[in-house]
Design a protein around this motif. Structure first.
Motif, PDB file in Angstrom:
ATOM      1  N   ALA A  27     143.973  55.771  68.137  1.00  0.00           N
ATOM      2  CA  ALA A  27     143.988  54.679  67.157  1.00  0.00           C
ATOM      3  C   ALA A  27     145.365  54.528  66.527  1.00  0.00           C
ATOM      4  CB  ALA A  27     142.933  54.930  66.078  1.00  0.00           C
ATOM      5  N   ARG A  28     145.998  55.644  66.187  1.00  0.00           N
ATOM      6  CA  ARG A  28     147.342  55.573  65.603  1.00  0.00           C
ATOM      7  C   ARG A  28     148.340  55.006  66.604  1.00  0.00           C
ATOM      8  NH1 ARG A  28     145.029  60.006  63.317  1.00  0.00           N
ATOM      9  NH2 ARG A  28     145.831  61.506  64.848  1.00  0.00           N
ATOM     10  N   SER A  29     148.178  55.351  67.869  1.00  0.00           N
ATOM     11  CA  SER A  29     149.066  54.808  68.905  1.00  0.00           C
ATOM     12  C   SER A  29     148.889  53.302  69.032  1.00  0.00           C
ATOM     13  CB  SER A  29     148.781  55.476  70.249  1.00  0.00           C
ATOM     14  OG  SER A  29     149.148  56.828  70.213  1.00  0.00           O
ATOM     15  N   LEU A  43     138.841  47.570  78.408  1.00  0.00           N
ATOM     16  CA  LEU A  43     139.515  47.455  79.695  1.00  0.00           C
ATOM     17  C   LEU A  43     140.996  47.119  79.509  1.00  0.00           C
ATOM     18  CD1 LEU A  43     139.428  47.487  82.764  1.00  0.00           C
ATOM     19  CD2 LEU A  43     138.678  45.091  82.692  1.00  0.00           C
ATOM     20  N   ASP A  44     141.302  46.238  78.561  1.00  0.00           N
ATOM     21  CA  ASP A  44     142.705  45.926  78.259  1.00  0.00           C
ATOM     22  C   ASP A  44     143.457  47.194  77.874  1.00  0.00           C
ATOM     23  OD1 ASP A  44     142.211  43.196  78.623  1.00  0.00           O
ATOM     24  OD2 ASP A  44     142.059  42.798  76.455  1.00  0.00           O
ATOM     25  N   LEU A  45     142.845  48.004  77.026  1.00  0.00           N
ATOM     26  CA  LEU A  45     143.494  49.228  76.578  1.00  0.00           C
ATOM     27  C   LEU A  45     143.626  50.213  77.731  1.00  0.00           C
ATOM     28  CD1 LEU A  45     144.781  51.013  74.499  1.00  0.00           C
ATOM     29  CD2 LEU A  45     142.495  51.580  73.632  1.00  0.00           C
ATOM     30  N   SER A  46     142.614  50.300  78.575  1.00  0.00           N
ATOM     31  CA  SER A  46     142.693  51.184  79.740  1.00  0.00           C
ATOM     32  C   SER A  46     143.857  50.787  80.643  1.00  0.00           C
ATOM     33  CB  SER A  46     141.374  51.138  80.511  1.00  0.00           C
ATOM     34  OG  SER A  46     141.449  51.971  81.650  1.00  0.00           O
ATOM     35  N   LYS A  47     144.009  49.506  80.880  1.00  0.00           N
ATOM     36  CA  LYS A  47     145.131  49.020  81.689  1.00  0.00           C
ATOM     37  C   LYS A  47     146.461  49.375  81.037  1.00  0.00           C
ATOM     38  CE  LYS A  47     142.653  45.162  83.803  1.00  0.00           C
ATOM     39  NZ  LYS A  47     142.533  43.686  83.845  1.00  0.00           N
ATOM     40  N   ARG A  48     146.546  49.236  79.724  1.00  0.00           N
ATOM     41  CA  ARG A  48     147.785  49.569  79.011  1.00  0.00           C
ATOM     42  C   ARG A  48     148.089  51.061  79.143  1.00  0.00           C
ATOM     43  NH1 ARG A  48     150.089  47.144  74.780  1.00  0.00           N
ATOM     44  NH2 ARG A  48     150.001  45.387  76.213  1.00  0.00           N
ATOM     45  N   LEU A  49     147.054  51.893  79.004  1.00  0.00           N
ATOM     46  CA  LEU A  49     147.263  53.336  79.154  1.00  0.00           C
ATOM     47  C   LEU A  49     147.770  53.665  80.556  1.00  0.00           C
ATOM     48  CD1 LEU A  49     144.118  54.755  77.317  1.00  0.00           C
ATOM     49  CD2 LEU A  49     146.479  54.709  76.476  1.00  0.00           C
ATOM     50  N   ASN A  50     147.222  52.994  81.558  1.00  0.00           N
ATOM     51  CA  ASN A  50     147.692  53.205  82.930  1.00  0.00           C
ATOM     52  C   ASN A  50     149.136  52.753  83.092  1.00  0.00           C
ATOM     53  OD1 ASN A  50     145.341  54.386  83.956  1.00  0.00           O
ATOM     54  ND2 ASN A  50     144.430  52.400  84.392  1.00  0.00           N
ATOM     55  N   ASP A  52     151.420  52.634  80.888  1.00  0.00           N
ATOM     56  CA  ASP A  52     152.302  53.542  80.141  1.00  0.00           C
ATOM     57  C   ASP A  52     152.238  54.976  80.661  1.00  0.00           C
ATOM     58  OD1 ASP A  52     152.966  51.367  78.603  1.00  0.00           O
ATOM     59  OD2 ASP A  52     151.780  51.979  76.860  1.00  0.00           O
ATOM     60  N   GLU A  53     151.432  55.193  81.708  1.00  0.00           N
ATOM     61  CA  GLU A  53     151.246  56.528  82.284  1.00  0.00           C
ATOM     62  C   GLU A  53     150.864  57.547  81.207  1.00  0.00           C
ATOM     63  OE1 GLU A  53     154.699  57.484  84.642  1.00  0.00           O
ATOM     64  OE2 GLU A  53     154.393  55.747  85.936  1.00  0.00           O
ATOM     65  N   ALA A  54     149.904  57.140  80.390  1.00  0.00           N
ATOM     66  CA  ALA A  54     149.423  57.992  79.294  1.00  0.00           C
ATOM     67  C   ALA A  54     148.709  59.222  79.862  1.00  0.00           C
ATOM     68  CB  ALA A  54     148.479  57.202  78.399  1.00  0.00           C
ATOM     69  N   HIS A  59     143.022  58.862  77.917  1.00  0.00           N
ATOM     70  CA  HIS A  59     141.957  58.223  78.684  1.00  0.00           C
ATOM     71  C   HIS A  59     140.588  58.778  78.260  1.00  0.00           C
ATOM     72  CE1 HIS A  59     144.460  55.914  81.484  1.00  0.00           C
ATOM     73  NE2 HIS A  59     145.310  56.919  81.383  1.00  0.00           N
ATOM     74  N   ASP A  60     140.528  60.090  78.055  1.00  0.00           N
ATOM     75  CA  ASP A  60     139.284  60.698  77.577  1.00  0.00           C
ATOM     76  C   ASP A  60     138.929  60.182  76.178  1.00  0.00           C
ATOM     77  OD1 ASP A  60     138.992  62.126  79.917  1.00  0.00           O
ATOM     78  OD2 ASP A  60     139.517  64.069  79.037  1.00  0.00           O
ATOM     79  N   ALA A  61     139.941  60.050  75.329  1.00  0.00           N
ATOM     80  CA  ALA A  61     139.708  59.542  73.977  1.00  0.00           C
ATOM     81  C   ALA A  61     139.182  58.113  74.025  1.00  0.00           C
ATOM     82  CB  ALA A  61     140.983  59.617  73.148  1.00  0.00           C
ATOM     83  N   LEU A  62     139.714  57.310  74.929  1.00  0.00           N
ATOM     84  CA  LEU A  62     139.224  55.935  75.077  1.00  0.00           C
ATOM     85  C   LEU A  62     137.763  55.941  75.497  1.00  0.00           C
ATOM     86  CD1 LEU A  62     139.402  52.883  75.216  1.00  0.00           C
ATOM     87  CD2 LEU A  62     140.488  53.126  77.475  1.00  0.00           C
ATOM     88  N   GLU A  63     137.423  56.796  76.439  1.00  0.00           N
ATOM     89  CA  GLU A  63     136.031  56.879  76.890  1.00  0.00           C
ATOM     90  C   GLU A  63     135.115  57.308  75.743  1.00  0.00           C
ATOM     91  OE1 GLU A  63     133.539  59.450  80.138  1.00  0.00           O
ATOM     92  OE2 GLU A  63     135.566  58.821  80.670  1.00  0.00           O
TER      93      GLU A  63
END
Length: 73
Positions: A27-29, A43-50, A52-54, A59-63
């Motif tokens: 959330a802070r990120s 899904l938008d956030l998942s794509k952004r994480l991908n 940015d190679e997070a 990814h676990d936190a998003l889930e």
């Protein structure tokens, strides 16, 4: 299709910034990223994480966050 309900996830996530777990870190990120205004769905956030190679922790936190949000709505 983005609905009001799925769009509400990002707003809900931003409000989790005071948490001391990885959902709070995510959330802070999101809050600190000026590009996050374009995010509407998990899904938008998942794509952004991908993009940015997070790390896998984000990814676990998003889930986890998506599960908590879905359970509450």
């Amino acid at each position: 299709m983005v609905t009001t309900e799925t769009a509400g996830f990002i707003d809900w996530l931003r409000e989790q910034h005071t948490r001391s777990d990885m959902v709070g870190e995510l959330a802070r990120s999101v809050r600190g990223d000026p590009r996050s205004a374009a995010l509407r769905t998990p899904l938008d956030l998942s794509k952004r994480l991908n993009q940015d190679e997070a790390s896998w922790e984000y990814h676990d936190a998003l889930e986890q966050a998506e599960g908590e949000w879905a359970a509450a709505h």
